[in-house]
Design a protein around this motif. Sequence first.
Motif, PDB file in Angstrom:
ATOM      1  N   THR A 123      48.939   2.990  22.617  1.00  0.00           N
ATOM      2  CA  THR A 123      48.415   4.133  23.365  1.00  0.00           C
ATOM      3  C   THR A 123      49.148   5.419  23.002  1.00  0.00           C
ATOM      4  O   THR A 123      48.555   6.500  23.022  1.00  0.00           O
ATOM      5  N   LYS A 124      50.423   5.317  22.629  1.00  0.00           N
ATOM      6  CA  LYS A 124      51.158   6.519  22.221  1.00  0.00           C
ATOM      7  C   LYS A 124      50.631   7.080  20.907  1.00  0.00           C
ATOM      8  O   LYS A 124      50.921   8.228  20.550  1.00  0.00           O
ATOM      9  N   HIS A 125      49.841   6.278  20.179  1.00  0.00           N
ATOM     10  CA  HIS A 125      49.199   6.737  18.952  1.00  0.00           C
ATOM     11  C   HIS A 125      47.741   7.138  19.199  1.00  0.00           C
ATOM     12  O   HIS A 125      46.985   7.354  18.246  1.00  0.00           O
ATOM     13  N   GLY A 126      47.363   7.211  20.468  1.00  0.00           N
ATOM     14  CA  GLY A 126      45.997   7.602  20.815  1.00  0.00           C
ATOM     15  C   GLY A 126      44.986   6.487  20.684  1.00  0.00           C
ATOM     16  O   GLY A 126      43.772   6.758  20.634  1.00  0.00           O
ATOM     17  N   LEU A 127      45.430   5.242  20.647  1.00  0.00           N
ATOM     18  CA  LEU A 127      44.536   4.104  20.475  1.00  0.00           C
ATOM     19  C   LEU A 127      44.210   3.476  21.823  1.00  0.00           C
ATOM     20  O   LEU A 127      45.076   3.373  22.700  1.00  0.00           O
ATOM     21  N   ALA A 128      42.980   3.057  21.969  1.00  0.00           N
ATOM     22  CA  ALA A 128      42.552   2.398  23.202  1.00  0.00           C
ATOM     23  C   ALA A 128      42.991   0.938  23.184  1.00  0.00           C
ATOM     24  O   ALA A 128      42.902   0.262  22.159  1.00  0.00           O
ATOM     25  N   VAL A 129      43.445   0.470  24.329  1.00  0.00           N
ATOM     26  CA  VAL A 129      43.828  -0.939  24.445  1.00  0.00           C
ATOM     27  C   VAL A 129      42.583  -1.803  24.302  1.00  0.00           C
ATOM     28  O   VAL A 129      41.585  -1.576  24.981  1.00  0.00           O
ATOM     29  N   PRO A 130      42.593  -2.783  23.404  1.00  0.00           N
ATOM     30  CA  PRO A 130      41.392  -3.612  23.229  1.00  0.00           C
ATOM     31  C   PRO A 130      41.182  -4.562  24.393  1.00  0.00           C
ATOM     32  O   PRO A 130      42.132  -4.953  25.083  1.00  0.00           O
ATOM     33  N   ARG A 131      39.943  -4.928  24.593  1.00  0.00           N
ATOM     34  CA  ARG A 131      39.570  -5.985  25.531  1.00  0.00           C
ATOM     35  C   ARG A 131      39.028  -7.132  24.696  1.00  0.00           C
ATOM     36  O   ARG A 131      37.978  -7.017  24.069  1.00  0.00           O
ATOM     37  N   ILE A 132      39.770  -8.228  24.681  1.00  0.00           N
ATOM     38  CA  ILE A 132      39.499  -9.316  23.754  1.00  0.00           C
ATOM     39  C   ILE A 132      38.873 -10.489  24.502  1.00  0.00           C
ATOM     40  O   ILE A 132      39.482 -11.054  25.419  1.00  0.00           O
ATOM     41  N   SER A 133      37.667 -10.842  24.109  1.00  0.00           N
ATOM     42  CA  SER A 133      37.015 -12.032  24.667  1.00  0.00           C
ATOM     43  C   SER A 133      37.555 -13.259  23.943  1.00  0.00           C
ATOM     44  O   SER A 133      37.316 -13.432  22.739  1.00  0.00           O
ATOM     45  N   VAL A 134      38.280 -14.079  24.664  1.00  0.00           N
ATOM     46  CA  VAL A 134      38.950 -15.232  24.065  1.00  0.00           C
ATOM     47  C   VAL A 134      37.997 -16.423  24.044  1.00  0.00           C
ATOM     48  O   VAL A 134      37.520 -16.860  25.089  1.00  0.00           O
ATOM     49  N   THR A 135      37.742 -16.942  22.851  1.00  0.00           N
ATOM     50  CA  THR A 135      36.885 -18.110  22.709  1.00  0.00           C
ATOM     51  C   THR A 135      37.664 -19.398  22.897  1.00  0.00           C
ATOM     52  O   THR A 135      37.172 -20.371  23.465  1.00  0.00           O
ATOM     53  N   GLU A 136      38.908 -19.397  22.420  1.00  0.00           N
ATOM     54  CA  GLU A 136      39.705 -20.623  22.434  1.00  0.00           C
ATOM     55  C   GLU A 136      41.178 -20.265  22.509  1.00  0.00           C
ATOM     56  O   GLU A 136      41.635 -19.327  21.864  1.00  0.00           O
ATOM     57  N   TRP A 137      41.916 -21.020  23.320  1.00  0.00           N
ATOM     58  CA  TRP A 137      43.364 -20.896  23.385  1.00  0.00           C
ATOM     59  C   TRP A 137      43.993 -22.041  22.609  1.00  0.00           C
ATOM     60  O   TRP A 137      43.582 -23.197  22.761  1.00  0.00           O
ATOM     61  N   VAL A 138      44.965 -21.737  21.771  1.00  0.00           N
ATOM     62  CA  VAL A 138      45.643 -22.783  20.994  1.00  0.00           C
ATOM     63  C   VAL A 138      47.121 -22.799  21.361  1.00  0.00           C
ATOM     64  O   VAL A 138      47.784 -21.768  21.351  1.00  0.00           O
ATOM     65  N   LYS A 139      47.616 -23.961  21.674  1.00  0.00           N
ATOM     66  CA  LYS A 139      48.998 -24.093  22.110  1.00  0.00           C
ATOM     67  C   LYS A 139      49.954 -24.119  20.913  1.00  0.00           C
ATOM     68  O   LYS A 139      49.602 -24.607  19.845  1.00  0.00           O
ATOM     69  N   PRO A 140      51.148 -23.593  21.082  1.00  0.00           N
ATOM     70  CA  PRO A 140      52.167 -23.712  20.026  1.00  0.00           C
ATOM     71  C   PRO A 140      52.387 -25.175  19.651  1.00  0.00           C
ATOM     72  O   PRO A 140      52.306 -26.063  20.503  1.00  0.00           O
ATOM     73  N   GLN A 141      52.629 -25.398  18.390  1.00  0.00           N
ATOM     74  CA  GLN A 141      52.822 -26.717  17.782  1.00  0.00           C
ATOM     75  C   GLN A 141      51.503 -27.448  17.517  1.00  0.00           C
ATOM     76  O   GLN A 141      51.514 -28.492  16.847  1.00  0.00           O
ATOM     77  N   SER A 142      50.384 -26.929  18.031  1.00  0.00           N
ATOM     78  CA  SER A 142      49.097 -27.568  17.760  1.00  0.00           C
ATOM     79  C   SER A 142      48.609 -27.191  16.369  1.00  0.00           C
ATOM     80  O   SER A 142      49.163 -26.306  15.706  1.00  0.00           O
ATOM     81  N   TRP A 143      47.539 -27.866  15.939  1.00  0.00           N
ATOM     82  CA  TRP A 143      47.020 -27.694  14.590  1.00  0.00           C
ATOM     83  C   TRP A 143      45.629 -27.079  14.619  1.00  0.00           C
ATOM     84  O   TRP A 143      44.823 -27.387  15.506  1.00  0.00           O
ATOM     85  N   ILE A 144      45.363 -26.207  13.663  1.00  0.00           N
ATOM     86  CA  ILE A 144      44.042 -25.627  13.475  1.00  0.00           C
ATOM     87  C   ILE A 144      43.475 -26.178  12.177  1.00  0.00           C
ATOM     88  O   ILE A 144      44.135 -26.141  11.132  1.00  0.00           O
ATOM     89  N   ASP A 145      42.265 -26.709  12.251  1.00  0.00           N
ATOM     90  CA  ASP A 145      41.593 -27.223  11.068  1.00  0.00           C
ATOM     91  C   ASP A 145      40.682 -26.148  10.498  1.00  0.00           C
ATOM     92  O   ASP A 145      39.852 -25.575  11.210  1.00  0.00           O
ATOM     93  N   VAL A 146      40.844 -25.871   9.208  1.00  0.00           N
ATOM     94  CA  VAL A 146      39.965 -24.957   8.475  1.00  0.00           C
ATOM     95  C   VAL A 146      39.382 -25.781   7.332  1.00  0.00           C
ATOM     96  O   VAL A 146      40.002 -25.915   6.281  1.00  0.00           O
TER      97      VAL A 146
END
Length: 273
Positions: A123-146
Amino acid sequence: MDDNRPLLAPDAVWEEDWFALETLDADTLAIGEPLYFQCNWSYLISDGDHSLLFDTGCGQVPISPVVNRHRRAGLKVLPSHMHYDHLGGIGAFDPVIIADLPVLRACVDGEVLVPTEDLFLGTKHGLAVPRISVTEWVKPQSWIDVGTRRLQVLHTPGHSPDSISLWEPARKRLFAADFLYRGALYAQVPGASLRAYYASCQMLLELLPGDAAIFGAHGQPDAQGRSMAPELGMSDLADLAAMLERLVTSPPAEAGEFKVNARMNLAYSPERP
Protein backbone atom coordinates in the motif's frame (compact mmCIF):
# COMPACT_ATOMS: atom_id res chain seq x y z
CA MET A 1 13.26 -3.56 -30.03
CA ASP A 2 14.55 -1.58 -27.05
CA ASP A 3 18.35 -1.44 -27.24
CA ASN A 4 18.42 -0.32 -23.59
CA ARG A 5 17.21 -3.70 -22.37
CA PRO A 6 19.75 -5.61 -20.28
CA LEU A 7 21.66 -8.51 -21.74
CA LEU A 8 20.28 -12.00 -21.21
CA ALA A 9 21.97 -15.34 -20.75
CA PRO A 10 22.66 -17.08 -24.11
CA ASP A 11 19.74 -19.51 -23.69
CA ALA A 12 17.21 -16.85 -22.57
CA VAL A 13 14.89 -14.87 -24.85
CA TRP A 14 12.78 -11.75 -24.53
CA GLU A 15 9.01 -11.91 -24.75
CA GLU A 16 6.78 -8.82 -24.96
CA ASP A 17 9.88 -6.63 -24.38
CA TRP A 18 9.52 -7.17 -20.63
CA PHE A 19 9.82 -10.84 -19.73
CA ALA A 20 12.96 -12.95 -20.01
CA LEU A 21 12.22 -16.62 -20.60
CA GLU A 22 14.83 -19.21 -19.72
CA THR A 23 14.22 -22.93 -20.17
CA LEU A 24 15.56 -24.93 -17.22
CA ASP A 25 14.47 -28.17 -18.90
CA ALA A 26 11.76 -29.21 -21.36
CA ASP A 27 9.07 -28.87 -18.68
CA THR A 28 10.33 -25.98 -16.53
CA LEU A 29 10.30 -22.35 -17.59
CA ALA A 30 11.82 -19.48 -15.59
CA ILE A 31 10.02 -16.19 -16.30
CA GLY A 32 12.06 -13.14 -15.36
CA GLU A 33 11.41 -9.40 -15.25
CA PRO A 34 14.89 -7.86 -15.63
CA LEU A 35 13.50 -4.37 -16.25
CA TYR A 36 11.78 -4.32 -12.86
CA PHE A 37 13.96 -2.89 -10.10
CA GLN A 38 13.76 -6.12 -8.09
CA CYS A 39 14.49 -8.40 -11.08
CA ASN A 40 11.68 -10.83 -10.23
CA TRP A 41 11.60 -14.45 -11.41
CA SER A 42 8.56 -16.74 -11.42
CA TYR A 43 8.54 -20.42 -12.41
CA LEU A 44 6.17 -22.38 -14.65
CA ILE A 45 6.47 -26.06 -13.75
CA SER A 46 4.75 -28.49 -16.14
CA ASP A 47 4.23 -32.14 -17.03
CA GLY A 48 1.74 -33.76 -19.37
CA ASP A 49 -1.45 -31.69 -19.35
CA HIS A 50 -0.66 -29.94 -16.05
CA SER A 51 1.21 -26.78 -15.00
CA LEU A 52 1.94 -25.01 -11.72
CA LEU A 53 2.92 -21.33 -11.66
CA PHE A 54 5.02 -20.43 -8.62
CA ASP A 55 4.51 -16.67 -8.11
CA THR A 56 2.72 -14.31 -10.49
CA GLY A 57 5.17 -11.50 -11.17
CA CYS A 58 5.38 -7.92 -9.98
CA GLY A 59 2.29 -6.82 -11.93
CA GLN A 60 3.85 -3.89 -13.75
CA VAL A 61 3.23 -5.80 -16.98
CA PRO A 62 0.64 -8.63 -16.91
CA ILE A 63 2.30 -12.02 -16.77
CA SER A 64 -0.83 -13.99 -17.73
CA PRO A 65 -0.43 -13.67 -21.56
CA VAL A 66 3.07 -15.16 -21.34
CA VAL A 67 1.97 -17.92 -18.98
CA ASN A 68 -1.04 -18.77 -21.14
CA ARG A 69 1.18 -19.18 -24.20
CA HIS A 70 3.45 -21.67 -22.44
CA ARG A 71 1.20 -23.40 -19.91
CA ARG A 72 -0.43 -26.80 -20.21
CA ALA A 73 -4.21 -27.20 -20.13
CA GLY A 74 -4.56 -27.60 -16.39
CA LEU A 75 -2.93 -24.64 -14.63
CA LYS A 76 -2.78 -23.95 -10.91
CA VAL A 77 -1.11 -20.98 -9.24
CA LEU A 78 0.75 -20.94 -5.92
CA PRO A 79 2.29 -17.75 -4.47
CA SER A 80 5.44 -18.16 -2.40
CA HIS A 81 4.30 -15.49 0.05
CA MET A 82 2.08 -12.41 0.18
CA HIS A 83 4.59 -9.63 -0.62
CA TYR A 84 3.26 -7.35 -3.33
CA ASP A 85 5.96 -8.11 -5.90
CA HIS A 86 4.94 -11.79 -5.96
CA LEU A 87 1.18 -11.26 -6.26
CA GLY A 88 1.11 -8.76 -9.12
CA GLY A 89 -0.77 -10.94 -11.59
CA ILE A 90 -2.68 -13.23 -9.26
CA GLY A 91 -6.10 -11.79 -10.10
CA ALA A 92 -5.87 -13.19 -13.63
CA PHE A 93 -5.60 -16.81 -12.49
CA ASP A 94 -7.88 -19.51 -11.16
CA PRO A 95 -7.52 -21.91 -9.41
CA VAL A 96 -5.20 -20.53 -6.72
CA ILE A 97 -3.50 -22.70 -4.10
CA ILE A 98 -2.41 -21.16 -0.79
CA ALA A 99 -0.14 -22.54 1.92
CA ASP A 100 -2.22 -23.59 4.91
CA LEU A 101 -0.54 -21.51 7.61
CA PRO A 102 -2.18 -19.91 10.67
CA VAL A 103 -0.88 -16.45 9.68
CA LEU A 104 -2.73 -16.76 6.35
CA ARG A 105 -5.86 -18.42 7.72
CA ALA A 106 -6.16 -15.39 10.00
CA CYS A 107 -6.47 -13.19 6.89
CA VAL A 108 -9.57 -14.93 5.52
CA ASP A 109 -12.53 -12.58 5.13
CA GLY A 110 -15.61 -14.57 4.26
CA GLU A 111 -14.39 -16.79 1.42
CA VAL A 112 -11.40 -14.70 0.31
CA LEU A 113 -7.89 -14.12 1.59
CA VAL A 114 -7.01 -10.47 2.22
CA PRO A 115 -3.39 -10.16 3.39
CA THR A 116 -2.54 -7.62 6.06
CA GLU A 117 -0.24 -4.74 5.14
CA ASP A 118 2.59 -6.33 7.15
CA LEU A 119 2.27 -9.36 4.86
CA PHE A 120 1.61 -7.42 1.64
CA LEU A 121 3.86 -4.32 2.04
CA GLY A 122 2.35 -2.77 -1.10
CA THR A 123 0.00 0.00 0.00
CA LYS A 124 2.94 2.36 0.57
CA HIS A 125 3.66 1.89 -3.14
CA GLY A 126 0.09 2.81 -4.06
CA LEU A 127 -0.97 -0.79 -4.67
CA ALA A 128 -4.35 -2.17 -3.71
CA VAL A 129 -4.42 -5.15 -1.38
CA PRO A 130 -5.57 -8.16 -3.42
CA ARG A 131 -8.59 -10.25 -2.54
CA ILE A 132 -7.65 -13.82 -3.31
CA SER A 133 -10.25 -16.53 -3.83
CA VAL A 134 -8.59 -19.63 -2.43
CA THR A 135 -9.38 -22.84 -4.29
CA GLU A 136 -7.24 -25.15 -2.19
CA TRP A 137 -5.16 -24.99 0.98
CA VAL A 138 -1.98 -27.07 1.07
CA LYS A 139 -0.30 -27.92 4.34
CA PRO A 140 3.47 -27.66 4.85
CA GLN A 141 5.28 -30.94 4.17
CA SER A 142 2.48 -32.05 1.83
CA TRP A 143 3.03 -32.85 -1.83
CA ILE A 144 1.67 -31.23 -4.98
CA ASP A 145 1.36 -33.37 -8.08
CA VAL A 146 2.00 -31.69 -11.44
CA GLY A 147 1.41 -34.54 -13.85
CA THR A 148 3.95 -37.14 -12.73
CA ARG A 149 6.14 -34.50 -11.05
CA ARG A 150 5.93 -34.24 -7.27
CA LEU A 151 6.89 -31.13 -5.33
CA GLN A 152 6.94 -30.83 -1.56
CA VAL A 153 5.66 -27.66 0.08
CA LEU A 154 8.16 -26.50 2.69
CA HIS A 155 7.45 -23.72 5.18
CA THR A 156 10.62 -21.60 5.13
CA PRO A 157 9.95 -18.51 7.30
CA GLY A 158 12.61 -15.91 7.92
CA HIS A 159 12.16 -13.37 5.15
CA SER A 160 8.46 -13.42 5.98
CA PRO A 161 6.34 -15.60 8.29
CA ASP A 162 4.34 -17.07 5.38
CA SER A 163 7.24 -17.89 3.04
CA ILE A 164 7.24 -21.30 1.39
CA SER A 165 9.63 -23.10 -0.94
CA LEU A 166 9.03 -26.04 -3.29
CA TRP A 167 11.35 -29.04 -3.23
CA GLU A 168 11.45 -31.47 -6.16
CA PRO A 169 13.62 -34.47 -5.18
CA ALA A 170 13.47 -36.12 -8.62
CA ARG A 171 15.21 -33.15 -10.25
CA LYS A 172 17.11 -32.05 -7.13
CA ARG A 173 15.70 -28.54 -7.32
CA LEU A 174 14.52 -26.18 -4.63
CA PHE A 175 12.40 -23.24 -5.75
CA ALA A 176 13.26 -20.97 -2.85
CA ALA A 177 11.50 -17.69 -3.75
CA ASP A 178 12.74 -14.89 -1.44
CA PHE A 179 14.45 -17.23 0.99
CA LEU A 180 17.63 -17.40 -1.08
CA TYR A 181 18.66 -15.59 -4.27
CA ARG A 182 21.47 -13.52 -5.75
CA GLY A 183 21.65 -9.99 -4.37
CA ALA A 184 20.40 -8.41 -1.14
CA LEU A 185 18.37 -10.72 1.11
CA TYR A 186 15.88 -8.92 3.33
CA ALA A 187 15.71 -9.87 6.99
CA GLN A 188 14.72 -6.39 8.17
CA VAL A 189 11.17 -6.05 6.77
CA PRO A 190 7.99 -6.47 8.86
CA GLY A 191 7.46 -10.13 9.69
CA ALA A 192 11.11 -11.08 9.16
CA SER A 193 12.87 -13.12 11.84
CA LEU A 194 16.55 -13.99 12.06
CA ARG A 195 15.87 -16.96 14.33
CA ALA A 196 13.22 -18.34 11.97
CA TYR A 197 15.55 -17.73 9.01
CA TYR A 198 18.33 -19.65 10.72
CA ALA A 199 16.00 -22.52 11.70
CA SER A 200 14.77 -22.77 8.10
CA CYS A 201 18.37 -22.90 6.88
CA GLN A 202 19.16 -25.72 9.27
CA MET A 203 16.08 -27.65 8.13
CA LEU A 204 17.05 -27.29 4.46
CA LEU A 205 20.68 -28.23 5.07
CA GLU A 206 19.49 -31.47 6.68
CA LEU A 207 16.89 -32.22 4.00
CA LEU A 208 18.59 -31.38 0.72
CA PRO A 209 21.40 -33.32 -0.96
CA GLY A 210 24.75 -31.63 -1.48
CA ASP A 211 24.20 -31.27 -5.23
CA ALA A 212 20.77 -29.63 -5.05
CA ALA A 213 20.19 -26.58 -7.25
CA ILE A 214 18.39 -23.62 -5.67
CA PHE A 215 16.39 -21.18 -7.79
CA GLY A 216 15.35 -17.91 -6.18
CA ALA A 217 12.81 -15.22 -7.01
CA HIS A 218 15.21 -12.35 -7.68
CA GLY A 219 18.49 -12.16 -9.50
CA GLN A 220 20.91 -9.34 -10.13
CA PRO A 221 22.87 -9.48 -13.42
CA ASP A 222 26.14 -11.41 -13.44
CA ALA A 223 29.62 -9.91 -13.89
CA GLN A 224 29.01 -9.63 -17.64
CA GLY A 225 25.75 -7.76 -17.07
CA ARG A 226 23.60 -10.71 -18.18
CA SER A 227 20.25 -11.48 -16.54
CA MET A 228 19.46 -15.13 -15.98
CA ALA A 229 17.44 -17.39 -13.71
CA PRO A 230 19.08 -16.97 -10.29
CA GLU A 231 20.58 -20.38 -9.55
CA LEU A 232 22.55 -20.97 -6.38
CA GLY A 233 23.83 -24.06 -4.60
CA MET A 234 24.15 -25.71 -1.23
CA SER A 235 27.37 -23.85 -0.45
CA ASP A 236 25.38 -20.60 -0.67
CA LEU A 237 22.79 -22.00 1.73
CA ALA A 238 25.58 -22.99 4.13
CA ASP A 239 27.12 -19.51 3.89
CA LEU A 240 23.76 -17.93 4.71
CA ALA A 241 23.29 -20.26 7.68
CA ALA A 242 26.73 -19.31 9.02
CA MET A 243 25.94 -15.59 8.76
CA LEU A 244 22.56 -16.02 10.43
CA GLU A 245 24.10 -18.05 13.25
CA ARG A 246 26.58 -15.23 13.83
CA LEU A 247 23.86 -12.58 13.90
CA VAL A 248 21.57 -14.64 16.14
CA THR A 249 24.37 -15.41 18.57
CA SER A 250 25.83 -11.90 18.69
CA PRO A 251 23.24 -9.49 17.26
CA PRO A 252 24.68 -6.09 16.27
CA ALA A 253 23.11 -3.08 17.93
CA GLU A 254 22.67 -1.22 14.64
CA ALA A 255 20.91 -2.12 11.40
CA GLY A 256 23.16 -2.87 8.47
CA GLU A 257 23.89 -5.00 5.43
CA PHE A 258 26.29 -7.90 5.85
CA LYS A 259 28.18 -9.71 3.11
CA VAL A 260 27.25 -13.41 3.03
CA ASN A 261 29.48 -14.27 0.06
CA ALA A 262 30.28 -12.88 -3.39
CA ARG A 263 26.69 -13.47 -4.53
CA MET A 264 24.61 -12.39 -1.52
CA ASN A 265 24.26 -9.75 1.17
CA LEU A 266 21.87 -9.85 4.12
CA ALA A 267 20.03 -6.73 5.29
CA TYR A 268 19.60 -6.87 9.05
CA SER A 269 17.66 -4.94 11.67
CA PRO A 270 17.79 -5.51 15.46
CA GLU A 271 14.02 -5.05 15.43
CA ARG A 272 13.65 -8.48 13.73
CA PRO A 273 15.22 -10.93 16.21
